[in-house]
Design an enzyme around this catalytic site. Structure first.
Site, PDB file in Angstrom:
ATOM      1  N   HIS A  33      -0.646   4.936   9.031  1.00 37.29           N
ATOM      2  CA  HIS A  33       0.595   4.780   8.255  1.00 37.29           C
ATOM      3  C   HIS A  33       0.786   3.324   7.848  1.00 37.29           C
ATOM      4  O   HIS A  33       1.102   3.022   6.687  1.00 37.29           O
ATOM      5  CB  HIS A  33       1.791   5.268   9.073  1.00 37.29           C
ATOM      6  CG  HIS A  33       1.717   6.708   9.440  1.00 37.29           C
ATOM      7  ND1 HIS A  33       2.192   7.715   8.636  1.00 37.29           N
ATOM      8  CD2 HIS A  33       1.196   7.325  10.533  1.00 37.29           C
ATOM      9  CE1 HIS A  33       1.977   8.891   9.210  1.00 37.29           C
ATOM     10  NE2 HIS A  33       1.375   8.669  10.364  1.00 37.29           N
ATOM     11  N   ARG A  72      -7.497   0.363  -1.205  1.00 33.83           N
ATOM     12  CA  ARG A  72      -7.629  -1.039  -1.588  1.00 33.83           C
ATOM     13  C   ARG A  72      -8.605  -1.170  -2.755  1.00 33.83           C
ATOM     14  O   ARG A  72      -9.516  -0.352  -2.910  1.00 33.83           O
ATOM     15  CB  ARG A  72      -8.102  -1.870  -0.389  1.00 33.83           C
ATOM     16  CG  ARG A  72      -7.139  -1.823   0.787  1.00 33.83           C
ATOM     17  CD  ARG A  72      -7.542  -2.793   1.892  1.00 33.83           C
ATOM     18  NE  ARG A  72      -8.874  -2.540   2.406  1.00 33.83           N
ATOM     19  CZ  ARG A  72      -9.177  -1.621   3.314  1.00 33.83           C
ATOM     20  NH1 ARG A  72      -8.223  -0.822   3.787  1.00 33.83           N
ATOM     21  NH2 ARG A  72     -10.421  -1.467   3.743  1.00 33.83           N
ATOM     22  N   GLU A 122     -11.175   7.152   1.380  1.00 24.53           N
ATOM     23  CA  GLU A 122     -12.065   6.009   1.193  1.00 24.53           C
ATOM     24  C   GLU A 122     -13.520   6.476   1.139  1.00 24.53           C
ATOM     25  O   GLU A 122     -14.294   6.047   0.275  1.00 24.53           O
ATOM     26  CB  GLU A 122     -11.871   5.012   2.338  1.00 24.53           C
ATOM     27  CG  GLU A 122     -10.473   4.420   2.408  1.00 24.53           C
ATOM     28  CD  GLU A 122     -10.230   3.584   3.643  1.00 24.53           C
ATOM     29  OE1 GLU A 122      -9.163   2.952   3.735  1.00 24.53           O
ATOM     30  OE2 GLU A 122     -11.105   3.558   4.537  1.00 24.53           O
TER      31      GLU A 122
END
EC number: 3.6.1.57
Length: 387
Positions: free
Chosen positions: A28, A187, A295
């Site tokens: 989280h 990211r 990811e």
């Protein structure tokens, strides 16, 4: 054409209410950090409200130059919820009652008067949100469960198999609901490495690098059980194994000791900042079916998944059904299923898994979410949304 993004003024303020702990894990906080970093690049000042649970990540948040407002742990006698009914299933993750948490957060939020409050916490629902939300502050909720009401303006559930209709009875009619891994908060380095990672897998490389990542906490030492099960597997002699863990993992020392006795070179790394590169370089992963699933999908990394929590079960089943990953099952069957699955994974099977996984996540989810936040702001400014 302008790149999608949230066009903040330097004075804009965004507050995140989220926690990490040995029970909650680190996912989280990590996805909130991803969003906060992107918001900061657009000019926003981001703050975090986090409780000091055992295994918290407040020091990491501050090391990344975000302001963290620490919520102290209450006395044991104060931990019980004030109401016995109507509590979220994960209410105990809060460490106190929602009312006490709201009382602690309210003055900070009143002082900051943020443009946005972002809540990523299974223990909080509409009652807490209504108790703390300052006037004119927009609310974004990041959720995975669709099991409790919210008064959100924007809700994100990035999980495969989730549908907007799942939140129809949980949010206001004017709430913008975003669902699916297309919106996964990744990211930027994952999108940057996607092309080279997928190109390498098209070459059908031999199985030389195994990446093991079972969350930053791994409170039950599943990593140790995986290493033990691997000893009974017929793996290439030249294999290199890499294990990624968090600094707060309670079994870190035991895993390091186990790594020294593995038949293959096994390296344990902690709190790394180049996860995307390590995933791009790996030929196979053994990982939890949590947020790192997206990811791995972005980079086309074939994965054997382990379900570490009940909220991961739907994602794991959906990925397995599509052929985007293989489900090892719950922890107690790893010793049986891991050798069997590994023996069946030739280069063709790895490539097919990689191709399917890569179609699910393109790596632009954070930008997409920023653009949606901007649209909510625009609707608010022209009066379409009344807070």
């Amino acid at each position: 054409m302008n790149k999608p993004g949230y066009n903040h003024q330097p004075s804009s303020v965004v507050v995140f209410r989220t926690d990490a702990s040995l029970q909650v894990g680190s996912g989280h906080v990590m996805r909130c950090l991803t969003l906060a970093t992107a918001l900061r690049e657009q000019g926003a000042a981001c703050h975090f409200l986090c409780r000091e649970h055992s295994g918290h990540l407040i020091d990491m948040i501050e090391a990344r130059d975000f302001t963290a407002h620490r919520l102290t742990m209450p006395r044991q006698t104060d931990c019980a919820a004030r109401e016995s009914d109507g509590q979220p299933a994960h209410a105990h993750w809060l460490g106190t009652s929602w009312q006490a948490d709201a009382e602690a957060c309210r003055p900070v939020l009143a002082h900051l008067a943020p443009d946005w409050l972002v809540v990523d916490h299974y223990a909080l629902d509409a009652r807490w949100e209504e108790a703390v939300l300052p006037e004119s502050t927009r609310l974004m909720v990041i959720d995975d469960l669709a099991d409790r009401p919210h008064r959100a303006d924007l809700l994100l559930d990035q999980n495969l198999g989730r549908d907007v209709a799942d939140y129809a009875h949980w949010v206001p009619a004017n709430c913008q609901v975003l669902t699916g891994p297309h919106f996964a908060l990744l990211r930027p380095e994952f999108a940057a490495l996607r092309k080279v990672s997928l190109a390498r897998r098209h070459q059908h490389p031999p199985f030389k690098r195994l990446l093991i990542s079972l969350g930053g906490v791994d409170k039950d030492n599943v990593t140790g059980q995986v290493l033990s099960a691997l000893r009974d597997c017929d793996l290439p002699p030249a294999l290199d194994i890499e294990v990624v863990m968090g600094a707060t993992a309670p079994w870190l020392d035991e895993v390091r000791h186990a790594a020294l006795t593995m038949p293959w070179p096994t390296n344990v790394v902690v709190n790394i900042s180049d996860m995307a590169q390590r995933m791009a370089d790996a030929d196979l992963a053994i990982g939890a079916a949590g947020s790192t699933s997206w990811e791995r999908c972005c980079l086309g990394l074939p994965t054997l998944m382990i379900v570490l929590a009940e909220n991961q079960r739907q994602v794991a089943s959906a990925l397995d059904n599509l052929g985007a990953a293989k489900l090892l099952g719950p922890v107690d069957v790893i010793a049986e299923t891991l050798p069997s699955l590994l023996n069946k994974l030739g280069s063709s099977a790895l490539f097919e898994m990689s191709k399917t996984a890569a179609t699910l996540v393109l790596g632009s989810g954070t930008e997409e979410v920023l653009a949606e936040m901007e649209q909510v702001d625009e609707a608010y400014l022209i009066g379409e949304i009344h807070l």
